[in-house]
Structures are given as structure tokens and as C-alpha cells.
Design a protein around this motif. Structure first.
Motif: not given
Length: 478
Positions: A182-192
Motif C-alpha cells: 500500500a505504501l509503495v502504491g501511494d508513494l508512486t501516485g501521490k505527493t508526500f
């Protein structure tokens, strides 16, 4: 407090990305420390003496220290569990930074913290958080959730499952693969945006390394606040020089993961930056207040056409309209906005429009007044700009000023909204404009210019459209 050019540019970009729904927050221990919670070093300090070690000397690898303590207790982690429960009480109040973030339309939060500050802040903001602290919760969606909170290292109410020791970290990839994916997916598609995070967590390092190897130079850009070493916190010039050198290398190393360091001198700058982001986002939302039973001197048809055009032009300029559906004003405004929004392809109406009609069928006058006051406060917590038109109503066969428009104006100013009465439309708007121009203290240059320009008498209502749009644009860019 003046923000640096770099941080100001970041705030503008993050506000834009946030409006697109493509941002996430990663909260580290430093963010909870701002709410009065202890940090890892303070949490583990009581166990140093029995180990014959110094917590200061072990501060660079507290995960290893926690493992030493577990080993000393022959694998019994009850003392660590008790320390967690004591250090992170469930009823603690969120910090100002938590409150600002909770008000914003951020739907994804990640944290290595065990406390409940993020979900409490979201609840305080009348939002529904969907909290995930074990992998089995990941496939389950909480109904009507407003934000997901991933607590990747566990929750204070379940200390036995918390990730604390080296054993826990080494087993993380196998036991918590769902969180990793889930973290990999969010770091791929969102600006943290990382807040209060030291980038010493092995699990995050592993995920960032995966992304770096997978996407090379095509990684998404992320940001983190990093405090520049301050001389008065070091015992010697030598220690200060070393800290500065180490800081420079860390900032450069973060670039490998496409994480841009936002350098700050003190932690108050983080709060100021979050306030700036909130202000920039809210300035894209425009509240239109007004009511009219008397449309003179232009007539009802001309007034309806004006508000229909105003709604259309605001949408055309990528503003979102917030409306309480005022009598004689709201219907035409909303009609123009909907017509323009539907003319755009592949767009959702709620990206452009938030309509909150007032609940009128409340018999008790006192109860109605109390509910309407709260309703106005919530309504005006959304926009950053508020325009006030006309403001008259019929009472007993007579046209009188609409006190509701004044109430909304006062609430808007109290909540930091750029409140602009369009005096040229007369009635209550004219009264409010005259009062504002008579006592301009506290008005920004853009607000003063807007109120002045929109207070000039006009013969043709259409001539008010462009000055109104120009005023909104100026305030949004302020």
C-alpha cells in the motif's frame, strides 16, 4: 513570519496537488512531540541503566537499543508495552498542525506513531477516519470515510503488536506485506509531505529504495521539513560544524529518493507553511452571499442574468463556488455554475460546486437561530474568499436590510476569510462596504482595492462582472 522562496513555492504546488486529490501526509515522531508526547529516546530512557548503557550514546539506533532491552528481559516485552501505554494516552489533544491538516481535503495519512492524534483531529474536524493498524484491516472499507490513516507500526491500544524492536523490523516485510504494498502504491501516485520524520526508519528506507530502483529518475517528487542545525543547541563549535556537515550530506542523500528537503530554522515555520497551504487552497473556494427581494434599479431579469453569468465565469476560471442558496441570488448563480461545469467533459460537479441550502423548516425561532449560526460557521469554514451582494428582504410588506448577510460577513471575517461586500449592489452590501472603507485597518491591499472597486455606482449591472472576477483573482493570488 515570512517563508522562504523555496517553501512558498512548495506551498503553492502542494495546494494545487491537494485540490487534485493527489497528496498524502507522512507523520513521524516529531509531529506528535509537538502535542506534548515523548519521543523514542525519552520512551526508552528508563531501561538504559539496567543495561549499563547510555541512551544518549545509543540515540542514533534506538531500534537496536529496544532489542537489547527485549533480550535483557529474555524476550518478554511487557515493559515495552507498558511504556507505550504510559507515553501515549488516548485522550491527548492534537496539536495546531494536526488541526490544520485535518481541515484540509487530505484523504491519505501514513504514520509510524502509535498515538491517536491524527484520527482525533479528523474526528474533531467532523470527518470520518478509516484507521488501519493491522494488515487484516486493509481490505475492509469503513463506510463514508473521509480519510485513511495507515498506522504502519501499530496502535497504542494494541501494544503487543507494535513495531518496536529489531526483531519486529526484520520480520516486517513478511508479516506486513499489505502495508508495504500500500505504501509503495501511494508513494508512486501521490505527493508526500513528511512532517516530524527523521528518515531513519528501516521499513521506509526499504520502500524508498524499491521505488528508486524501479523508477530510477522517474520517481514522483516528495517533500520533507528538515530543521537546519542551530548553534545554540550545541556544546562546542566543533559539534556544530559536524552537525552542519552531516545535515548537508543528509539533504543531498534524500535527493536519491527524490525527496526535497524544505529547510527551516524553527518548528514554528511548519505551522506557518501549513497555514499558507490552507489559505492557498481556500482562496480557490468562493462563497457567494446575498439575498434580494428588491432588485431595483436593474430589475429581477437583469439581476438573474448577472448571477448566472457570475457563476459561469467563476467556474470558467477554475474557482469552486460555495453557496447557501440565498433568496433571489442562489438559484441563478447555481444555474450558471452547473451549466458551465457540465459543458466541461470528464468532470464532476462537486469539483466546482458546494451548495448548502439553509434548513428553514424549524418552528422554534430560538432553535432555528442557533442552528443557522452553527450552519453559517461551518459553511464559512470552507472558502477563503466571500462576496456579499444586495442583502435585502421583505418583512411585513416592507423591504429591509437582510441581517443574515451581515451575520455571514461577521463570521467570515472572524474565520479569516477575505470578506468583500459588493457595495455597488446596494442594501446591506452597501452598508458593509461603507463600514469597511471607513475603518480599513486590518484590510490587505488586495481587499481594500477590491472593496473600493466594487463600491462604485454602476448603471449597467453587466459592467460589474469583470471587476468582480478581477477582485477574486487578485485575492486568490495574494
Amino acid at each position: 513570519m515570512a517563508l522562504s522562496v523555496e517553501i512558498t513555492a512548495f506551498c503553492r504546488k502542494f495546494a494545487r496537488d491537494m485540490a487534485e486529490g493527489t497528496v498524502a501526509i507522512f507523520a513521524g515522531a516529531g509531529m506528535s512531540a509537538g502535542a506534548g508526547f515523548v519521543d523514542w529516546k525519552t520512551l526508552l530512557a528508563p531501561f538504559a541503566e539496567e543495561l549499563g548503557l547510555s541512551i544518549e550514546r545509543e540515540s542514533d539506533n534506538l531500534v537496536r537499543f529496544a532489542q537489547f532491552s527485549l533480550n535483557h528481559k529474555q524476550g518478554n516485552r511487557a515493559h515495552l508495552n507498558d511504556a507505550l501505554i504510559t507515553a501515549f494516552p488516548s485522550l491527548a489533544s492534537p496539536s495546531e498542525n494536526h488541526a490544520i491538516l485535518a481541515r484540509l481535503p487530505i484523504r491519505t495519512y501514513w504514520t509510524t506513531n502509535y498515538d491517536k492524534l491524527i484520527e482525533t483531529a479528523l474526528t474533531d474536524a467532523r470527518k470520518t477516519p478509516d484507521v488501519k493498524h493491522v494488515d487484516s484491516q486493509l481490505p475492509v472499507t469503513k463506510p463514508k470515510r473521509d480519510a485513511i490513516v495507515y498506522k504502519m507500526h501499530g496502535d497504542v491500544d494494541h501494544p503487543q503488536d507494535a513495531v518496536l524492536t529489531r526483531d519486529d523490523y526484520e520480520a516486517y516485510g513478511g508479516k506486513h506485506l499489505g502495508f508495504v504494498n500500500a505504501l509503495v502504491g501511494d508513494l508512486t501516485g501521490k505527493t508526500f509531505l513528511f512532517i516530524g520524520f527523521s528518515f531513519s526508519d528501516p521499513n521506509l528506507d526499504h520502500v524508498l529504495s524499491q521505488l528508486r530502483l524501479r523508477y530510477q529518475t522517474g520517481q514522483r517528487e516528495h517533500y520533507c521539513f528538515v530543521r537546519v542545525p542551530q548553534k545554540d543547541t550545541y556544546d562546542s563549535d566543533e559539534d556544530f560544524a559536524y552537525a552542519k556537515a552531516r545535515h548537508r550530506h543528509m539533504v543531498i542523500d534524500l535527493k536519491r529518493y527524490n525527496v526535497t528537503a524544505l529547510e527551516i530554522g524553527d518548528y514554528a515555520t511548519i505551522t506557518e507553511a501549513l497555514k499558507t497551504i490552507e489559505n492557498l487552497y481556500r482562496r480557490r473556494l468562493v462563497f457567494v452571499s446575498g439575498s434580494a427581494s428588491d432588485f431595483s434599479p436593474w430589475g429581477e431579469m437583469a439581476v438573474n442574468a448577472f448571477f448566472r453569468d457570475l457563476g459561469s465565469i467563476l467556474i470558467d476560471n477554475d474557482f469552486q463556488i460555495v453557496s447557501g442558496f440565498g433568496l433571489g441570488v442562489g438559484n441563478s448563480l447555481i444555474s450558471g455554475a452547473i451549466e458551465k461545469a457540465y459543458a466541461r467533459k470528464n468532470t464532476r460537479l462537486d469539483n466546482f460546486l458546494q451548495v448548502r441550502p439553509f434548513p428553514r423548516d424549524i418552528a422554534d425561532a430560538d432553535e432555528r437561530a442557533a442552528i443557522w449560526h452553527r450552519y453559517r460557521q461551518e459553511l464559512l469554514s470552507l472558502p477563503g474568499i466571500a462576496l456579499f451582494f444586495f442583502g435585502n428582504k421583505e418583512v411585513g410588506g416592507k423591504i429591509v436590510p437582510a441581517d443574515g448577510v451581515r451575520k455571514e460577513f461577521e463570521i467570515a471575517r472572524a474565520q479569516g476569510v477575505a470578506a468583500v461586500p459588493v457595495g455597488a449592489t446596494g442594501s446591506m452590501a452597501d452598508e458593509l462596504a461603507a463600514e469597511a472603507l471607513a475603518s480599513p485597518a486590518g484590510l490587505s491591499q488586495a481587499m481594500l482595492a477590491a472593496i473600493t472597486a466594487l463600491n462604485q455606482p454602476i448603471a449597467d449591472l453587466n459592467n460589474l462582472l469583470q471587476p468582480t472576477i478581477d477582485a477574486v483573482k487578485a485575492l486568490a493570488a495574494e
